[in-house]
Enzyme design. Structure first.
Site, PDB file in Angstrom:
ATOM      1  N   CYS A 108      -0.902 -11.978  13.271  1.00 19.44           N
ATOM      2  CA  CYS A 108      -0.532 -10.978  12.259  1.00 19.44           C
ATOM      3  C   CYS A 108       0.767 -11.340  11.552  1.00 19.44           C
ATOM      4  O   CYS A 108       0.927 -11.086  10.355  1.00 19.44           O
ATOM      5  CB  CYS A 108      -0.427  -9.596  12.895  1.00 19.44           C
ATOM      6  SG  CYS A 108       0.784  -9.490  14.239  1.00 19.44           S
ATOM      7  N   HIS A 278       3.270  -5.334  15.732  1.00 19.37           N
ATOM      8  CA  HIS A 278       2.235  -5.752  14.772  1.00 19.37           C
ATOM      9  C   HIS A 278       2.853  -5.910  13.391  1.00 19.37           C
ATOM     10  O   HIS A 278       3.617  -5.052  12.944  1.00 19.37           O
ATOM     11  CB  HIS A 278       1.119  -4.713  14.741  1.00 19.37           C
ATOM     12  CG  HIS A 278      -0.044  -5.090  13.875  1.00 19.37           C
ATOM     13  ND1 HIS A 278      -0.627  -6.344  13.908  1.00 19.37           N
ATOM     14  CD2 HIS A 278      -0.745  -4.376  12.946  1.00 19.37           C
ATOM     15  CE1 HIS A 278      -1.633  -6.382  13.046  1.00 19.37           C
ATOM     16  NE2 HIS A 278      -1.721  -5.213  12.441  1.00 19.37           N
ATOM     17  N   ASN A 298      -3.780  -3.918   6.385  1.00 19.53           N
ATOM     18  CA  ASN A 298      -3.878  -4.502   7.721  1.00 19.53           C
ATOM     19  C   ASN A 298      -4.663  -5.816   7.647  1.00 19.53           C
ATOM     20  O   ASN A 298      -5.191  -6.170   6.588  1.00 19.53           O
ATOM     21  CB  ASN A 298      -4.559  -3.493   8.664  1.00 19.53           C
ATOM     22  CG  ASN A 298      -4.192  -3.717  10.120  1.00 19.53           C
ATOM     23  OD1 ASN A 298      -3.575  -4.716  10.476  1.00 19.53           O
ATOM     24  ND2 ASN A 298      -4.570  -2.782  10.976  1.00 19.53           N
TER      25      ASN A 298
END
Length: 335
Positions: A108, A278, A298
């Site tokens: 990520c 994240h 995302n």
């Protein structure tokens, strides 16, 4: 007086019970608990038949890592609108609308960076250059400065790597777009899908300084460079001004198990254990039913959340969302 004390005692017990209740991650019980709180968001299932190790691996941002130099404040000179969506502000930049999939890899930190970098190259070239910057190149070639590949990394290192070494182009898995498309396949979040199952396993691919067969120019000639990389102060208005003037940014925050169940509305943590850090891409802001939010992309595919996007509480550094903002400017003279 005693009645008042008894009432207060009951409230304290209820509050304590709510905060100490345990629900297994991804469970119906946690979905139902969140929805019964009548909070600012709705929960539902995004992951089916997946190992918890896979979900934890998705959270690959190492929080509190090395910091980039902080850019000078300029929000005081900018008139900011109540709401802003980079997808609407720069409609000729298709990457702003794109949702990628990091697969079974804690990449990520690389995705949040290359997504925002792709957007900014288009924005600052006035739409002349549309390129999907390669997450594969970032993930595999950055090395120790960025952390440990699929086992997690630093957003700040990613942006610094862009300015020092540059990044080639590269699209989604199996897209054959660009020099180095992503090599890790999307995995199946759902029961009856066709993708491979999601597991917590997955090694970092090797750094290859060659483009895929049939692509030109060469790896070296395909590099896109950043001219600066910096952090943005933990200040709501400064983050808004940065997005408004320069385009989407990368941020990172602490993920709790209730976030995995996000479907719509403005997320704020209700219950559940911490999963990890994240990294994501913040592309705007607004107010929904009186609740201020950040608009966020995302990297868990479009079948997660609200078509791959989510909203999270703005202005309170919720889950640390405002404390790890990084960005940079592309070298537009190369175009």
């Amino acid at each position: 007086m005693w009645r008042l004390l008894a009432t207060l005692s009951c409230l304290l017990v209820l509050t304590s019970a709510r905060s100490s209740l345990y629900f297994p991650p991804l469970s119906d019980e946690l979905v139902n608990f969140v929805n019964k709180q009548n909070t600012t968001w709705k929960a539902g299932h995004n992951f089916y038949n997946v190992d918890l190790s896979y979900v934890k691996k998705l959270c690959g941002a190492i929080l509190g890592g090395p910091k980039l130099p902080q850019r000078d404040a300029f929000a005081a000179d900018v008139v900011l609108p109540e709401s802003f969506d980079a997808r609407e502000q720069w409609p000729n930049c298709p990457t702003i609308k794109e949702i990628r999939d990091q697969g079974s890899c804690g990449s990520c930190w690389a995705f949040g960076a290359v997504e925002a970098i792709s957007d900014r190259i288009c924005i600052h070239s006035n739409g002349r250059v549309n390129v999907e910057v390669s997450a594969e190149d970032m993930l595999t070639c950055c090395g120790g400065e960025c952390g440990d590949g699929c086992n997690g990394g630093f957003p700040s290192g990613a942006w610094n790597f862009w300015t020092k070494k540059g990044l080639v182009s590269g699209g989604l898995y199996n897209s054959h777009v660009g020099c180095r498309p992503y090599s890790i396949p999307p995995c199946e979040h759902h029961v009856n899908g066709s993708r491979p199952p999601c597991t917590g396993e997955g090694d970092t691919p090797k750094c290859s300084k060659t483009c895929e067969p049939g692509y030109s120019p060469s790896y070296k000639e395909d590099k896109h460079f950043g001219c600066s990389s910096y952090s943005v102060a933990n200040n709501e208005k400064e983050i808004m001004a940065e997005i408004y003037k320069n385009g989407p940014v990368e941020g990172a925050f602490s993920v709790y198990s209730d976030f995995l169940l996000y479907k719509s509305g403005v997320y704020q943590h209700v219950s559940g254990e911490i999963m990890g850090g994240h990294a994501i891409r913040i592309l705007g802001w607004g107010v929904e039913n009186g609740t201020p939010y950040w608009l966020v992309g995302n990297s868990w595919n479009t079948d997660w959340g609200d078509n791959g996007f989510f909203k999270i509480l703005r202005g309170q550094d919720h889950c640390g969302i405002e404390s790890e903002i990084v960005a940079g400017m592309p070298c537009t003279h190369q175009y």
